[in-house]
Design an enzyme around this catalytic site. Structure first.
Site, PDB file in Angstrom:
ATOM      1  N   TYR A  56     -50.625 -41.546 -30.514  1.00 13.23           N
ATOM      2  CA  TYR A  56     -51.389 -42.636 -31.149  1.00 13.23           C
ATOM      3  C   TYR A  56     -52.177 -43.447 -30.118  1.00 13.23           C
ATOM      4  CZ  TYR A  56     -49.595 -41.301 -35.622  1.00 13.23           C
ATOM      5  OH  TYR A  56     -49.339 -40.572 -36.774  1.00 13.23           O
ATOM      6  N   GLN A  91     -57.267 -43.516 -46.664  1.00  9.16           N
ATOM      7  CA  GLN A  91     -56.066 -42.935 -46.036  1.00  9.16           C
ATOM      8  C   GLN A  91     -56.221 -42.986 -44.522  1.00  9.16           C
ATOM      9  OE1 GLN A  91     -54.829 -39.087 -48.302  1.00  9.16           O
ATOM     10  NE2 GLN A  91     -57.000 -39.367 -48.675  1.00  9.16           N
ATOM     11  N   HIS A 109     -52.412 -45.754 -45.505  1.00  8.88           N
ATOM     12  CA  HIS A 109     -51.599 -45.083 -44.478  1.00  8.88           C
ATOM     13  C   HIS A 109     -51.556 -45.883 -43.175  1.00  8.88           C
ATOM     14  CE1 HIS A 109     -52.037 -40.893 -46.599  1.00  8.88           C
ATOM     15  NE2 HIS A 109     -51.176 -41.683 -47.195  1.00  8.88           N
ATOM     16  N   CYS A 136     -43.005 -57.082 -28.625  1.00  2.00           N
ATOM     17  CA  CYS A 136     -43.574 -57.507 -29.907  1.00  2.00           C
ATOM     18  C   CYS A 136     -44.109 -58.925 -29.729  1.00  2.00           C
ATOM     19  CB  CYS A 136     -42.484 -57.467 -30.971  1.00  2.00           C
ATOM     20  SG  CYS A 136     -42.919 -58.345 -32.483  1.00  2.00           S
ATOM     21  N   GLY A 175     -64.104 -36.983 -48.879  1.00  2.00           N
ATOM     22  CA  GLY A 175     -63.643 -36.461 -47.583  1.00  2.00           C
ATOM     23  C   GLY A 175     -62.143 -36.346 -47.445  1.00  2.00           C
ATOM     24  N   THR A 176     -61.487 -35.890 -48.492  1.00  2.00           N
ATOM     25  CA  THR A 176     -60.034 -35.687 -48.375  1.00  2.00           C
ATOM     26  C   THR A 176     -59.654 -34.342 -48.987  1.00  2.00           C
ATOM     27  OG1 THR A 176     -57.849 -36.573 -48.931  1.00  2.00           O
ATOM     28  CG2 THR A 176     -59.644 -37.183 -50.414  1.00  2.00           C
ATOM     29  N   LEU A 202     -66.849 -31.906 -48.207  1.00  2.00           N
ATOM     30  CA  LEU A 202     -67.574 -30.807 -47.563  1.00  2.00           C
ATOM     31  C   LEU A 202     -67.414 -29.499 -48.334  1.00  2.00           C
ATOM     32  CD1 LEU A 202     -69.283 -30.259 -45.041  1.00  2.00           C
ATOM     33  CD2 LEU A 202     -67.187 -29.608 -43.847  1.00  2.00           C
TER      34      LEU A 202
HETATM   35  C1  BJW Z   1     -65.687 -33.491 -44.881  1.00  2.00           C
HETATM   36  C2  BJW Z   1     -66.430 -33.514 -43.747  1.00  2.00           C
HETATM   37  C3  BJW Z   1     -67.658 -34.130 -43.842  1.00  2.00           C
HETATM   38  C4  BJW Z   1     -64.675 -32.483 -43.233  1.00  2.00           C
HETATM   39  N1  BJW Z   1     -68.030 -34.623 -44.993  1.00  2.00           N
HETATM   40  N2  BJW Z   1     -65.997 -33.967 -46.045  1.00  2.00           N
HETATM   41  C5  BJW Z   1     -43.878 -31.675 -52.210  1.00  2.00           C
HETATM   42  C6  BJW Z   1     -44.772 -31.874 -53.249  1.00  2.00           C
HETATM   43  C7  BJW Z   1     -45.478 -33.077 -53.376  1.00  2.00           C
HETATM   44  C8  BJW Z   1     -45.294 -34.093 -52.475  1.00  2.00           C
HETATM   45  C9  BJW Z   1     -44.405 -33.892 -51.446  1.00  2.00           C
HETATM   46  C10 BJW Z   1     -43.705 -32.707 -51.307  1.00  2.00           C
HETATM   47  N3  BJW Z   1     -42.921 -32.802 -50.208  1.00  2.00           N
HETATM   48  C11 BJW Z   1     -43.130 -34.017 -49.640  1.00  2.00           C
HETATM   49  C12 BJW Z   1     -44.020 -34.697 -50.385  1.00  2.00           C
HETATM   50  C13 BJW Z   1     -44.563 -36.061 -50.118  1.00  2.00           C
HETATM   51  C14 BJW Z   1     -45.454 -36.090 -48.905  1.00  2.00           C
HETATM   52  C15 BJW Z   1     -46.563 -35.054 -49.075  1.00  2.00           C
HETATM   53  O1  BJW Z   1     -47.554 -35.269 -49.728  1.00  2.00           O
HETATM   54  N4  BJW Z   1     -46.413 -33.898 -48.438  1.00  2.00           N
HETATM   55  C16 BJW Z   1     -47.414 -32.846 -48.564  1.00  2.00           C
HETATM   56  C17 BJW Z   1     -47.527 -32.106 -47.256  1.00  2.00           C
HETATM   57  C18 BJW Z   1     -47.031 -31.959 -49.747  1.00  2.00           C
HETATM   58  N5  BJW Z   1     -46.034 -37.421 -48.857  1.00  2.00           N
HETATM   59  C19 BJW Z   1     -45.409 -38.425 -48.268  1.00  2.00           C
HETATM   60  O2  BJW Z   1     -44.355 -38.279 -47.658  1.00  2.00           O
HETATM   61  C20 BJW Z   1     -46.038 -39.791 -48.432  1.00  2.00           C
HETATM   62  N6  BJW Z   1     -45.088 -40.719 -48.888  1.00  2.00           N
HETATM   63  C21 BJW Z   1     -44.527 -40.614 -50.100  1.00  2.00           C
HETATM   64  O3  BJW Z   1     -44.778 -39.681 -50.857  1.00  2.00           O
HETATM   65  O4  BJW Z   1     -43.663 -41.636 -50.410  1.00  2.00           O
HETATM   66  C22 BJW Z   1     -42.979 -41.556 -51.660  1.00  2.00           C
HETATM   67  C23 BJW Z   1     -43.737 -42.062 -52.837  1.00  2.00           C
HETATM   68  C24 BJW Z   1     -43.270 -41.822 -54.098  1.00  2.00           C
HETATM   69  C25 BJW Z   1     -43.969 -42.272 -55.200  1.00  2.00           C
HETATM   70  C26 BJW Z   1     -45.117 -42.987 -55.071  1.00  2.00           C
HETATM   71  C27 BJW Z   1     -45.586 -43.247 -53.821  1.00  2.00           C
HETATM   72  C28 BJW Z   1     -44.902 -42.775 -52.716  1.00  2.00           C
HETATM   73  C29 BJW Z   1     -46.562 -40.301 -47.096  1.00  2.00           C
HETATM   74  C30 BJW Z   1     -47.723 -39.493 -46.611  1.00  2.00           C
HETATM   75  C31 BJW Z   1     -48.145 -39.991 -45.226  1.00  2.00           C
HETATM   76  C32 BJW Z   1     -49.303 -39.176 -44.663  1.00  2.00           C
HETATM   77  N7  BJW Z   1     -49.490 -39.567 -43.324  1.00  2.00           N
HETATM   78  C33 BJW Z   1     -50.639 -38.992 -42.585  1.00  2.00           C
HETATM   79  C34 BJW Z   1     -50.560 -39.525 -41.150  1.00  2.00           C
HETATM   80  C35 BJW Z   1     -50.972 -41.004 -41.128  1.00  2.00           C
HETATM   81  C36 BJW Z   1     -51.138 -41.527 -39.755  1.00  2.00           C
HETATM   82  C37 BJW Z   1     -52.140 -40.745 -38.921  1.00  2.00           C
HETATM   83  O5  BJW Z   1     -53.359 -40.794 -39.164  1.00  2.00           O
HETATM   84  O6  BJW Z   1     -51.673 -40.090 -37.992  1.00  2.00           O
HETATM   85  O7  BJW Z   1     -51.860 -39.390 -43.201  1.00  2.00           O
HETATM   86  S1  BJW Z   1     -50.696 -37.213 -42.633  1.00  2.00           S
HETATM   87  C38 BJW Z   1     -52.452 -37.118 -42.718  1.00  2.00           C
HETATM   88  O8  BJW Z   1     -52.841 -36.544 -43.992  1.00  2.00           O
HETATM   89  C39 BJW Z   1     -52.959 -38.567 -42.725  1.00  2.00           C
HETATM   90  C40 BJW Z   1     -54.057 -38.503 -43.740  1.00  2.00           C
HETATM   91  O9  BJW Z   1     -54.329 -39.801 -44.223  1.00  2.00           O
HETATM   92  C41 BJW Z   1     -53.499 -37.552 -44.771  1.00  2.00           C
HETATM   93  C42 BJW Z   1     -54.553 -36.922 -45.658  1.00  2.00           C
HETATM   94  O10 BJW Z   1     -55.436 -36.157 -44.910  1.00  2.00           O
HETATM   95  P1  BJW Z   1     -56.981 -36.113 -45.285  1.00  2.00           P
HETATM   96  O11 BJW Z   1     -57.587 -37.433 -45.044  1.00  2.00           O
HETATM   97  O12 BJW Z   1     -57.139 -35.540 -46.621  1.00  2.00           O
HETATM   98  O13 BJW Z   1     -57.546 -35.132 -44.139  1.00  2.00           O
HETATM   99  P2  BJW Z   1     -57.623 -33.531 -44.148  1.00  2.00           P
HETATM  100  O14 BJW Z   1     -57.857 -33.102 -42.761  1.00  2.00           O
HETATM  101  O15 BJW Z   1     -56.479 -32.937 -44.865  1.00  2.00           O
HETATM  102  O16 BJW Z   1     -58.916 -33.216 -45.043  1.00  2.00           O
HETATM  103  C43 BJW Z   1     -60.203 -33.610 -44.647  1.00  2.00           C
HETATM  104  C44 BJW Z   1     -61.188 -33.163 -45.712  1.00  2.00           C
HETATM  105  O17 BJW Z   1     -62.478 -33.609 -45.322  1.00  2.00           O
HETATM  106  C45 BJW Z   1     -61.267 -31.621 -45.860  1.00  2.00           C
HETATM  107  O18 BJW Z   1     -61.230 -31.271 -47.242  1.00  2.00           O
HETATM  108  C46 BJW Z   1     -62.645 -31.269 -45.290  1.00  2.00           C
HETATM  109  O19 BJW Z   1     -63.296 -30.208 -45.954  1.00  2.00           O
HETATM  110  C47 BJW Z   1     -63.396 -32.558 -45.509  1.00  2.00           C
HETATM  111  N8  BJW Z   1     -64.482 -32.782 -44.555  1.00  2.00           N
HETATM  112  N9  BJW Z   1     -65.712 -32.816 -42.730  1.00  2.00           N
HETATM  113  C48 BJW Z   1     -67.206 -34.549 -46.062  1.00  2.00           C
HETATM  114  N10 BJW Z   1     -68.481 -34.151 -42.770  1.00  2.00           N
END
Ligand code: BJW
Length: 233
Positions: A56, A91, A109, A136, A175-176, A202
């Site tokens: 980080y 996010q 996030h 802290c 973009g997600t 994208l």
């Molecule tokens: C472009 C572009 C351009 C490129 N123009 N586009 C099984 C089933 C379902 C859920 C779960 C499961 N097992 C576990 C879970 C839950 C889990 C989860 O979802 N896991 C999955 C792997 C399945 N989730 C959690 O644990 C979350 N908490 C939770 O669920 O709590 C319980 C709850 C219950 C009920 C209600 C609410 C909550 C917490 C998730 C935390 C995610 N953390 C991260 C790290 C954050 C810190 C950091 O930045 O380091 O968050 S992981 C990472 O992924 C980060 C992002 O915010 C997140 C999403 O990623 P994002 O933004 O979508 O990026 P990419 O790279 O995936 O996609 C980019 C997109 O952009 C692509 O499509 C490209 O094509 C596009 N793109 N260039 C437009 N120029």
């Protein structure tokens, strides 16, 4: 088009890609460079805090070298000119929406430029490395961690987000990949409540079939064009 009164926008890493910030799941993205279970879970942090704090620190440092792009600026323009309610949820842990001019951004996030104290649980603005275990600012314990939401942790302000989704006329996802919940489920939530849903990405996301409409291309082009449409209509 029916009168638009309430918009909820969700952004992800793709909106910052053209600014030069790596996405997570693209080829060469952050999860190819680092093991997600090592750097983005509480268990990984307990196992090897130096590795996680270093990861980080590196990303916070990289953030200082990039600028917002036309997509961030277009959403800031929409926020200031749209004559209704708009909730911008990101996010992303970067601050490019704010630097692009947005005044109110919900970081579900967490934020790179915030620290969470594991001793007193207070969140403090933070813009320095954490690898050397600084105290802290509130309780002085050397117990800071990045104020980001890892897998298995609860994202911030979920009640407020769900309340807005159930009232929205339009939900737009930008973009997600739709790979991470609960954000990936917002489209279904909004749709069930009667909102129109639009994807700007994208390429087709994992949940692209849930949207009424999907437009594919770079956010730097799609978002300003869509904002123009909304403000012009
Ligand atoms: C472009 C572009 C351009 C490129 N123009 N586009 C099984 C089933 C379902 C859920 C779960 C499961 N097992 C576990 C879970 C839950 C889990 C989860 O979802 N896991 C999955 C792997 C399945 N989730 C959690 O644990 C979350 N908490 C939770 O669920 O709590 C319980 C709850 C219950 C009920 C209600 C609410 C909550 C917490 C998730 C935390 C995610 N953390 C991260 C790290 C954050 C810190 C950091 O930045 O380091 O968050 S992981 C990472 O992924 C980060 C992002 O915010 C997140 C999403 O990623 P994002 O933004 O979508 O990026 P990419 O790279 O995936 O996609 C980019 C997109 O952009 C692509 O499509 C490209 O094509 C596009 N793109 N260039 C437009 N120029």
């Amino acid at each position: 088009m029916a009168q638009l009164e309430r918009i909820v926008i969700l952004t992800g890493a793709g909106i910052s890609a053209e600014s030069g910030i790596d996405t997570f799941r693209s080829a060469g993205g952050l999860w190819e460079q680092h093991k997600v279970e090592d750097v983005a879970t509480p268990e990984g942090f307990m196992r090897d805090p130096d590795l996680v704090l270093g990861f980080y620190d590196m990303r916070r440092e990289a953030l200082a070298k990039v600028d917002p792009n036309p997509a961030h600026r277009a959403l800031a323009r929409l926020e200031s000119e749209f004559d209704g309610e708009l909730l911008l949820v990101t996010q992303n842990v970067d601050d490019l929406h704010e630097r692009g001019g947005a005044k109110s951004v919900l970081h579900m996030h967490g934020e790179l430029k915030s620290a969470l104290c594991t001793a007193c649980e207070v969140r403090s603005p933070w813009d320095a490395p954490m690898g050397d275990r600084p105290p802290c600012p509130v309780c002085q314990a050397p117990s800071l961690r990045p104020d980001v939401v890892w897998f298995g942790e609860m994202p911030y302000q979920m009640e407020r987000i769900y309340a807005s989704l159930t009232r929205a006329d339009l939900f737009v996802s930008i973009g997600t990949s739709g790979a991470v919940y609960p954000a990936a489920g917002f489209v279904q939530e909004a749709r069930m409540a009667g909102a129109r849903t639009l994807e700007l990405n994208l390429e087709p996301s994992e949940g692209t079939h849930f949207f009424h409409e999907a437009r594919h291309g770079p956010a730097g082009e799609l978002v300003p064009a869509w904002v123009e449409e909304v403000l012009g209509s």
